[in-house]
Write an enzyme that holds these catalytic residues in place. Sequence first.
Site, mmCIF file in Angstrom:
data_model
loop_
_atom_site.group_PDB
_atom_site.id
_atom_site.type_symbol
_atom_site.label_atom_id
_atom_site.label_comp_id
_atom_site.label_asym_id
_atom_site.label_seq_id
_atom_site.Cartn_x
_atom_site.Cartn_y
_atom_site.Cartn_z
ATOM 1 N N THR A 193 0.682 -1.255 -0.052
ATOM 2 C CA THR A 193 0.062 -0.013 0.131
ATOM 3 C C THR A 193 1.053 1.351 0.126
ATOM 4 O OG1 THR A 193 -1.740 -1.292 1.281
ATOM 5 C CG2 THR A 193 -1.763 1.146 1.082
ATOM 6 N N VAL A 194 2.020 1.207 0.972
ATOM 7 C CA VAL A 194 2.548 2.261 1.029
ATOM 8 C C VAL A 194 3.535 2.747 -0.300
ATOM 9 C CG1 VAL A 194 4.556 3.823 2.381
ATOM 10 C CG2 VAL A 194 2.763 2.427 3.581
ATOM 11 N N GLY A 195 4.199 1.961 -0.602
ATOM 12 C CA GLY A 195 4.933 1.779 -1.836
ATOM 13 C C GLY A 195 4.190 2.329 -3.156
ATOM 14 N N GLY A 249 1.550 8.775 10.116
ATOM 15 C CA GLY A 249 1.111 8.941 8.807
ATOM 16 C C GLY A 249 1.437 10.178 8.271
ATOM 17 N N ASP A 259 2.891 -1.511 17.955
ATOM 18 C CA ASP A 259 3.189 -0.569 16.961
ATOM 19 C C ASP A 259 3.304 0.858 17.581
ATOM 20 O OD1 ASP A 259 2.150 0.332 14.152
ATOM 21 O OD2 ASP A 259 0.980 1.455 15.246
ATOM 22 N N LYS A 306 6.645 3.659 17.524
ATOM 23 C CA LYS A 306 6.639 4.874 17.012
ATOM 24 C C LYS A 306 6.854 5.816 18.325
ATOM 25 C CE LYS A 306 2.856 3.837 13.925
ATOM 26 N NZ LYS A 306 1.316 3.804 13.836
#
Lengths: 327, 327
Positions: free
Chosen positions: A13-15, A133, A200, A204
């Site tokens: 998704t990110v790439g 994000g 997660d 961060k």
Amino acid sequence: MEVIKAAILGFGTVGEGVYEAIQTHQQQLQNILGVEVQIAGVLIQDLEKERNIADEVLVTTNFEDILNIPDLQVVFEAIVGEDPSYSYLSQAIDKRCDIVTANKVMFATYGEKLIKKAQTQNVKIGYEATVAGGVPIIRTLAQQLQVNKVGRIQAILNGTSNFILTEMRNKELSFENALGIAQELGYAEADPTNDIGGFDAFYKLMILSSLTFGEQPDWDEVKIEGISALSNDQLEEANQNNFRYKHVAELIKEGDNISASVSPVLTDADHPLYNVEGVDNAVVIEANLAGTLTIQGPGAGKKPTASAMIEDFVHIIQSKKTSYALS
Amino acid sequence: MEVIKAAILGFGTVGEGVYEAIQTHQQQLQNILGVEVQIAGVLIQDLEKERNIADEVLVTTNFEDILNIPDLQVVFEAIVGEDPSYSYLSQAIDKRCDIVTANKVMFATYGEKLIKKAQTQNVKIGYEATVAGGVPIIRTLAQQLQVNKVGRIQAILNGTSNFILTEMRNKELSFENALGIAQELGYAEADPTNDIGGFDAFYKLMILSSLTFGEQPDWDEVKIEGISALSNDQLEEANQNNFRYKHVAELIKEGDNISASVSPVLTDADHPLYNVEGVDNAVVIEANLAGTLTIQGPGAGKKPTASAMIEDFVHIIQSKKTSYALS
């Protein structure tokens, strides 16, 4: 027009989001930077899978091929997990590539090392996308609160767990049903342990600690508590008294000591995180001069994450162009 | 250690705040910049008034004296109103001084001109303090949303009017009583017209328009409506239905058209400004990639405004030092 060649590592998704955003914002990038941005290569895992990538782009499963792209200047990294990301980025830095990464697990562990390595090679690392994000928390802390002394950070850094808590409270769903909806909507992974367990958010938070305080607390001493033990009764009772449970990641610096935790916290209506609902992330910064600042927005997703990475990219190129122009 | 000489124009709350913050954060500034920051002169109006300024600082009512300080590099401007600020800053730019200003009325009118002038003289202008005090909205829009296309901004830009609305609703105070408390607490001026009438928010909104869209709408076409017509009954009725009146400054770009307004707006509980209470300011940015971002914090006050000005100062000196180092 000058061309800047970049590569993307990972095409999930990110790439894919980065690839698409660079295509759709090519004109904008040219206006800002005065250069053409070309994705010259994409590193993938499975050659058989169909992808929407232009024919002239080198698509490969071999990282060596990426490193061998002539005049490669920037590497966008969107792989999951520590390895082989760290090794890839180390090699890319040694080849004098600038780096833009979204990989929080890798960066929580190796970020300080990579930044030092980048300094010795005179290249830059953008890591805005590793935390929250599209919410520009990294750059805000790094650039806009330099004189300010930050004493505490409280944050909602995982959209999935916040979404689940919001759904459980608002719609009186069970934890399992709320998680199911999060998975259906693509917010939660098939294995949601990292999100609902607080891991997660922990990674961060460690990145924020390095940035804000120059170091991280001992990982073994950080309390990490997930949200799965919270019952509907508890949420309902809190709600009746105008409280809400939020999954809060917190960093506090007192003297030389940094303490950190990720846990469900009962917030009252005046708490800046009380109204952060759904998949939003938010970071509350207590600074000695500016006061209490809150930054909120979408903490994940294709476009917001791509936004953070492309804005990082622009910033890196600009910082180099200024020096070229003046030297 | 290299010394950077700066002057402060105006020594009201804001000017004094800058002076104090530079004294109390001198070590921090030296750590960040590697230079000593020296306030060499302060421009005041009344020589008779007692002030806590060190003996070696030139304190004068004559701007010429400030301009004649040898090797003056930076001017902090904290005067109220267009004149003579604009003239002073123009002259300072001509003498190749960098500028840091908190003067929103002046900057809404002359900001675009001053920025052009600064470019021709190769100096910088920091104006973070003109909008929303210590909330870093200017730098967020200027640097962190360059590729993003911003379609709409909604904001609470005046802490006084937001405080009054909050007090009227929460404590069922009359408008007059809430205003009285705001004045007692030092939030509102003796003449509160600019705050409650929406004019203060209007100037700040115009600065955001120049920055975000490169231009301002025709001032005559901006609807500016204050909060004084709102009755307790209206606030109470809204509250019963889970709505709140907020004094919202809004900018919208559709095609080539920019529309702007400042007016009381009924917000529901999902609106990002619904929970912005008391003297806080907040800015909601709708960006095409990052999504909807909200930045909130203290919109005025001695320390937050000084924070914005000193962070601007650091940013300006850093941008110059990088080029020195590389040239």
